[in-house]
Motif scaffolding. Structure first.
Motif, PDB file in Angstrom:
ATOM      1  N   TYR A  47       0.815  -1.211   0.000  1.00 50.34           N
ATOM      2  CA  TYR A  47       0.000   0.000   0.000  1.00 50.34           C
ATOM      3  C   TYR A  47       0.855   1.270   0.000  1.00 50.34           C
ATOM      4  N   ARG A  50       2.519   1.840  -3.498  1.00 52.98           N
ATOM      5  CA  ARG A  50       1.530   2.141  -4.534  1.00 52.98           C
ATOM      6  C   ARG A  50       0.937   3.535  -4.356  1.00 52.98           C
ATOM      7  N   THR A  51       0.718   3.945  -3.108  1.00 52.91           N
ATOM      8  CA  THR A  51       0.162   5.269  -2.842  1.00 52.91           C
ATOM      9  C   THR A  51       1.108   6.369  -3.307  1.00 52.91           C
ATOM     10  N   HIS A  52       2.417   6.108  -3.195  1.00 56.48           N
ATOM     11  CA  HIS A  52       3.401   7.148  -3.496  1.00 56.48           C
ATOM     12  C   HIS A  52       4.071   6.969  -4.856  1.00 56.48           C
ATOM     13  N   ASN A 151      -3.456   5.765   4.982  1.00 56.97           N
ATOM     14  CA  ASN A 151      -3.233   5.410   3.585  1.00 56.97           C
ATOM     15  C   ASN A 151      -4.558   5.420   2.829  1.00 56.97           C
ATOM     16  N   ARG A 152      -4.740   6.366   1.935  1.00 58.05           N
ATOM     17  CA  ARG A 152      -6.008   6.524   1.228  1.00 58.05           C
ATOM     18  C   ARG A 152      -6.338   5.312   0.372  1.00 58.05           C
ATOM     19  N   LEU A 153      -5.314   4.648  -0.178  1.00 57.07           N
ATOM     20  CA  LEU A 153      -5.549   3.509  -1.064  1.00 57.07           C
ATOM     21  C   LEU A 153      -6.192   2.349  -0.301  1.00 57.07           C
ATOM     22  N   GLY A 261       0.826   8.361  -7.402  1.00 51.01           N
ATOM     23  CA  GLY A 261       0.284   7.141  -6.833  1.00 51.01           C
ATOM     24  C   GLY A 261      -0.877   6.610  -7.646  1.00 51.01           C
TER      25      GLY A 261
END
Length: 267
Positions: A47, A50-52, A151-153, A261
């Motif tokens: 996570y 992938r977010t960044h 973590n928004r994802l 991201g």
């Protein structure tokens, strides 16, 4: 810690290889030293990477690190520890322990993680009694788990994004809290189905809210001063009360120019 201090002294960075739990361990040292950190993701969900905007394929991630420059990113704090993705109390730490046992037996995959999670939730009975302070709001709750996301994802995948009530968004100015009130077996099956469909926030008994600082005082058995917590997949005991907050000091993450991201759901 020694590697982070040495990297800072030589004007370089530490590079972490692994899943979110391994990255969190290195981030603890890098954040304390103020040292930049690079990431080569090699976990189940990845996570944070992938977010960044960090590639999940190792060779591409290495090229990304070589082209990158330090950029500040938000981290959360749980007492004296840093977390990148999430922190929790209650049934979620139990779920993580069960997940590792299932992975050791059946291998590492998202399906194995999902089955382990279902098995843990279906037998969840232990209730947490918590005294929660968020700013001027004080309340007492009973819950199976308190989950805090940075973590928004991950939150989007669960369908558990809170209403926008403070400045910023989870992972960029705020944190998200999710509480699961005690429910019966049939309701738990419905909850798991909604979670698998990315609609957890719609389930009865689930509460989501946004915050920047929260103090949690669990009601413990006489003589006990510690509670089991989890942060980025690692399980430990911490002394109560539990202080959860957006840290003022960011982590300096190596990011390539223009890295973005994964897009928000529906974007």
């Amino acid at each position: 810690a020694e590697a982070a201090a040495a990297a800072l002294a030589h004007g370089t960075a530490v590079v972490a290889v692994g899943g979110d739990g391994s990255l969190g361990t290195v981030a603890q040292a890098a954040h304390a030293a103020g040292c930049p950190m690079g990431v080569i993701p090699y976990g189940t969900f990845n996570y944070f990477a992938r977010t960044h905007g960090i590639p999940t394929e190792p060779a591409a991630a290495v090229r990304h690190v070589l082209d990158a420059h330090p950029q500040p990113v938000q981290v959360g704090g749980i007492n004296d520890r840093v977390f990148l993705v999430n922190a929790s109390l209650g049934v979620y730490p139990e779920l993580l322990q069960d997940r590792e046992a299932y992975k050791a037996r059946f291998g590492r995959s998202r399906w194995v993680a999902f089955v382990a999670g279902c098995a843990t939730l279906l037998r969840a009975q232990r209730r947490l009694r918590l005294h929660i302070e968020t700013g001027a709001t004080v309340r007492d709750v009973q819950t199976l788990t308190l989950f805090v996301g940075n973590n928004r994802l991950q939150l989007q995948q669960l369908g558990a994004e809170p209403e926008d009530t403070v400045v910023g968004t989870p992972g960029d100015g705020s944190l998200a809290a999710l509480m699961l009130r005690p429910i019966g077996t049939l309701s738990m099956l419905g909850l798991m189905l909604r979670g698998a469909m990315g609609r957890l926030g719609e389930a009865a008994g689930v509460e989501c809210f946004e915050f920047t600082h929260m103090v949690v005082k669990p009601r413990l058995a006489r003589g006990r001063k510690e509670i089991v917590v989890a942060f980025d997949g690692e399980v430990a005991r911490m002394r109560a009360p539990i202080d959860l907050r957006v840290l003022d000091q960011p982590l300096y993450l190596l990011q390539a120019p223009g890295a973005a991201g994964e897009p928000a759901a529906g974007a």
